[in-house]
Design a protein around this motif. Structure first.
Motif, PDB file in Angstrom:
ATOM      1  N   HIS A  87       0.946  -1.284   0.098  1.00  0.00           N
ATOM      2  CA  HIS A  87      -0.014   0.066  -0.042  1.00  0.00           C
ATOM      3  C   HIS A  87       0.756   1.391  -0.025  1.00  0.00           C
ATOM      4  O   HIS A  87       0.689   2.069  -0.758  1.00  0.00           O
ATOM      5  N   ALA A  88       1.907   1.191   0.774  1.00  0.00           N
ATOM      6  CA  ALA A  88       2.671   2.487   0.945  1.00  0.00           C
ATOM      7  C   ALA A  88       4.048   1.889   0.984  1.00  0.00           C
ATOM      8  O   ALA A  88       4.738   1.153   1.969  1.00  0.00           O
ATOM      9  N   GLU A  89       4.742   2.156  -0.228  1.00  0.00           N
ATOM     10  CA  GLU A  89       6.102   1.741  -0.464  1.00  0.00           C
ATOM     11  C   GLU A  89       7.264   2.429   0.387  1.00  0.00           C
ATOM     12  O   GLU A  89       7.263   3.570  -0.038  1.00  0.00           O
ATOM     13  N   THR A  90       7.832   1.966   1.292  1.00  0.00           N
ATOM     14  CA  THR A  90       8.657   2.735   2.157  1.00  0.00           C
ATOM     15  C   THR A  90      10.045   3.249   1.312  1.00  0.00           C
ATOM     16  O   THR A  90      10.573   4.185   1.886  1.00  0.00           O
ATOM     17  N   SER A  91      10.175   2.183   0.358  1.00  0.00           N
ATOM     18  CA  SER A  91      11.589   2.546  -0.227  1.00  0.00           C
ATOM     19  C   SER A  91      11.337   3.677  -1.305  1.00  0.00           C
ATOM     20  O   SER A  91      12.355   4.380  -1.672  1.00  0.00           O
ATOM     21  N   THR A  92       9.999   4.116  -1.567  1.00  0.00           N
ATOM     22  CA  THR A  92       9.930   5.300  -2.662  1.00  0.00           C
ATOM     23  C   THR A  92       9.190   6.399  -2.258  1.00  0.00           C
ATOM     24  O   THR A  92       8.977   7.478  -2.744  1.00  0.00           O
ATOM     25  N   GLY A  93       8.273   6.087  -1.222  1.00  0.00           N
ATOM     26  CA  GLY A  93       7.200   7.267  -0.594  1.00  0.00           C
ATOM     27  C   GLY A  93       6.061   7.324  -1.613  1.00  0.00           C
ATOM     28  O   GLY A  93       5.646   8.152  -1.683  1.00  0.00           O
ATOM     29  N   VAL A  94       5.621   6.129  -2.162  1.00  0.00           N
ATOM     30  CA  VAL A  94       4.454   6.073  -3.110  1.00  0.00           C
ATOM     31  C   VAL A  94       3.272   5.376  -2.393  1.00  0.00           C
ATOM     32  O   VAL A  94       3.440   4.237  -1.857  1.00  0.00           O
ATOM     33  N   GLN A  95       2.291   5.971  -2.640  1.00  0.00           N
ATOM     34  CA  GLN A  95       0.909   5.178  -2.309  1.00  0.00           C
ATOM     35  C   GLN A  95       0.423   4.678  -3.566  1.00  0.00           C
ATOM     36  O   GLN A  95       0.124   5.231  -4.596  1.00  0.00           O
ATOM     37  N   SER A  96      -0.088   3.388  -3.286  1.00  0.00           N
ATOM     38  CA  SER A  96      -0.980   2.823  -4.536  1.00  0.00           C
ATOM     39  C   SER A  96      -2.460   2.738  -4.032  1.00  0.00           C
ATOM     40  O   SER A  96      -2.769   2.813  -2.759  1.00  0.00           O
TER      41      SER A  96
ATOM     42  N   SER B 104       1.654   2.643   6.284  1.00  0.00           N
ATOM     43  CA  SER B 104       0.448   3.400   6.110  1.00  0.00           C
ATOM     44  C   SER B 104      -0.312   3.511   7.363  1.00  0.00           C
ATOM     45  O   SER B 104      -0.989   4.632   7.587  1.00  0.00           O
ATOM     46  N   LEU B 105      -0.345   2.323   8.218  1.00  0.00           N
ATOM     47  CA  LEU B 105      -1.354   2.422   9.219  1.00  0.00           C
ATOM     48  C   LEU B 105      -1.184   3.467  10.294  1.00  0.00           C
ATOM     49  O   LEU B 105      -0.085   3.689  10.910  1.00  0.00           O
TER      50      LEU B 105
END
Lengths: 393, 393
Positions: free
Chosen positions: A144-153, A176-177
């Motif tokens: 949901h929230a890619e910690t390596s890039t800062g992107v939300q899907s 994300s939580l």
């Protein structure tokens, strides 16, 4: 005489996690340990479960913290759901999608990859095509929230695609939580794991998970025994499943759970929506300050995570030297890029207690000072004012 | 208004673990979290490793705390060493030997059982016969200190048998480490795991492990990938393996490690031998008191663990009612019997900080009070005096 005891240096944690802990969470962890089968502890487990259900937005009965870090939570989902020969569609748009693939393959499953660029969200159209091309796929797994890039899907859209194709959805909500909306039941997500050291602002070491009734059925319908004894939900359920009679499985990390409980009490006191709004506001302020300085953010605004901000390292600047100076002079930790983004970005976290005006201002001040000294092409004297205007009007 | 925060009731922990924590360990865990890649934290990891080597009696390079409870440490040993088809001789004389069998089978290995009665040590003659009957066995696995029965087995003799037959030795020291001599290098043990919540008197949730160079070679020589990503030593070594360049694997449980470090500092301050002597002395005092009361211990004196005392429940006494009263009236936790011994014994722990005269006296007083009220056939008025004579002469 120098004490052999360890005393950590003073830090402001603005990396990709852990985030700064609230003093009440630290104090909670220092309360005397009690037995993991003590009636008072069983009550605590029940309350943690109820609070995790609220945070996840779910009524799932199987909701509990795994006694290990986020990567143990990830493994718990895959090891319980994936059997040898199972096909799992895995979305990879950063480091943690790649780990999901590893998990599937180590279970003897077949991972069908849906790849998107690092810094872009998962593309639902590609996912739909992959699910259509692999009828009978056991699951769709994405971050949901890619910690390596800062992107939300788009978790809602992706879970809906999984359901449409009869696949279970396995969702990583580690980052994300608590920071952005997570709505397990509204999404129709089946197996969801998270971590404690991000937007919950708790010590690292626990991984909240939740399984839908459909996912529980899949666990019960396994043809093979779960390869992990430690993470086998058919055994763990006897301990965390509720009811007066708890079967001993393993010794729960009592003091860590004290801390998680207190962080969930704090979350309830603030309110979930208010926590999301706070993360969004601090993000807007940080971005305003970074942009006023002339720094770029590689992720498109629509897909940015407020709690994890990738920032482009200016040309000719040694990113590691900047981090080292921020740490040694300002006590400020920010994160390096990972994998494909190593050396190219910093990752600035605004997670949980670290999503505060003081953190935003300290970060902008520190970055500006260090970059100006390194003669980076930035504009000085504007960043904190721009952030302040967002925060305080 | 009632606070939603959790505050544990006051307890004296004399069950099979967790044991009572020293206030310095509790305080250590409440120190602010720092990043798991912070240079100060890397130094802490190095110091924990050095102190664990001292506690284990080993120079093994691969010595570290697994980021999960003892059962994760057990699984880490089996998942890294056992491949499908491997034969492992597993000694079962209590609950935890049975778990080892489960672990072997879930890895696709074949467990050859050497069974001894619950309450008896592992019989080296049977082990020798099993190893001889299964040439090429990959490993011999046994529990040094069976927490379910309070029995000590002869680790030196069993490790020597494994070596003689070319098998690796996998040793459970969860309950022994810090309480009785553990001498990994002197035994020639290959894969050893422990827990933090027993004689180290630290919060539950970490599992110290150590692998001999021979065991590391076996990990490197694997034909198949380790089925667990989380516990894969080939990856974990990049994080805990030492050297300036640490590869990120997972987020370490920072505050729990603060606590473990402080408990190892306390152990060094007291001295390992002195800690063993203290456990032995408190055990002698407790036994003297129990015997003065007329209570029996089912384990033969030569095989008793000082830190875990199985005590026979008198006929006609409801053992659970006794424990409930000890807990509610005296704040005193003792353990129930497990498995084959459920209902037949109590398990009284004298582990770490719980191995103290105050604990011994409180336990004897509480037991005598409750049993006398229940009209159990015990002698009253003698127990604390008998214990006191041992403790204070």
């Amino acid at each position: 005489m120098k004490s052999a005891s360890f005393h950590p240096p003073k830090r402001l944690l603005m990396g990709p996690g852990p985030s700064d802990l609230h003093p009440r969470v630290l104090a909670a962890m220092a309360q005397p340990t009690i037995g993991h089968l003590d009636p008072a502890f069983i009550d605590l487990m029940d309350d943690i479960k109820r609070r995790l259900q609220a945070a996840f937005g779910t009524a799932n009965e199987l909701t509990m913290p795994i006694s290990g870090p986020g990567s143990a939570g990830m493994e718990a989902c895959f090891v319980n759901l994936v059997e040898p020969g199972d096909v799992v569609v895995v979305c990879v748009n950063g480091v943690f999608g790649g780990r999901m693939k590893e998990n599937v393959e180590r279970m003897g499953g077949h991972a069908v990859l849906v790849e998107d660029a690092w810094g872009s969200p998962v593309d639902p159209a590609k996912v739909e095509a992959a699910l259509a091309a692999h009828p009978g796929a056991k699951a769709l797994a994405f971050v949901h929230a890619e910690t390596s890039t800062g992107v939300q899907s788009d978790a809602a859209a992706l879970c809906a695609l999984a359901a449409k194709h009869g696949a279970l959805s396995i969702v990583d909500t580690v980052t994300s939580l608590g920071g952005i909306p997570v709505a397990v039941d509204a999404w129709g997500a089946d197996a969801v794991y998270s971590g404690t050291q991000k937007c919950l602002s708790c010590a690292p070491g626990l991984s909240p998970i939740t399984f839908s009734p459909r996912a529980v059925e899949a666990v019960k319908a396994r043809k093979t025994k779960c390869p992990s004894w430690f993470l086998d939900f058919s055994l763990l359920l006897g301990y965390w499943g509720g009811g007066a009679k708890r079967a001993y499985h393993h010794t729960a990390p009592v003091n860590a759970l004290y801390g998680l409980h207190e962080s969930l009490v704090l979350l309830e006191e603030e309110g979930l929506e208010q926590s999301w709004a706070r993360h969004a506001l601090q993000h807007r302020a940080l971005v305003a300050g970074l942009e006023a300085m002339g720094l770029g953010l590689p992720v498109a605004p629509a897909h940015r995570l407020p709690q994890l901000n990738a920032v482009t390292v200016p040309d000719s600047i040694d990113e590691a030297a900047v981090r080292a100076q921020l740490l040694s002079r300002f006590g400020l930790e920010i994160g390096a890029g990972l994998g494909a983004l190593a050396g190219k970005v910093w990752r600035i976290g605004l997670m949980g207690q670290s999503a505060s005006p003081a953190h935003v201002m300290a970060c902008l001040t520190g970055l500006e000072t260090v970059l100006a000294e390194m003669q980076a092409p930035i504009a000085t004297g504007r960043a904190t004012g721009a952030a302040s205007q967002i925060l305080f009007g």
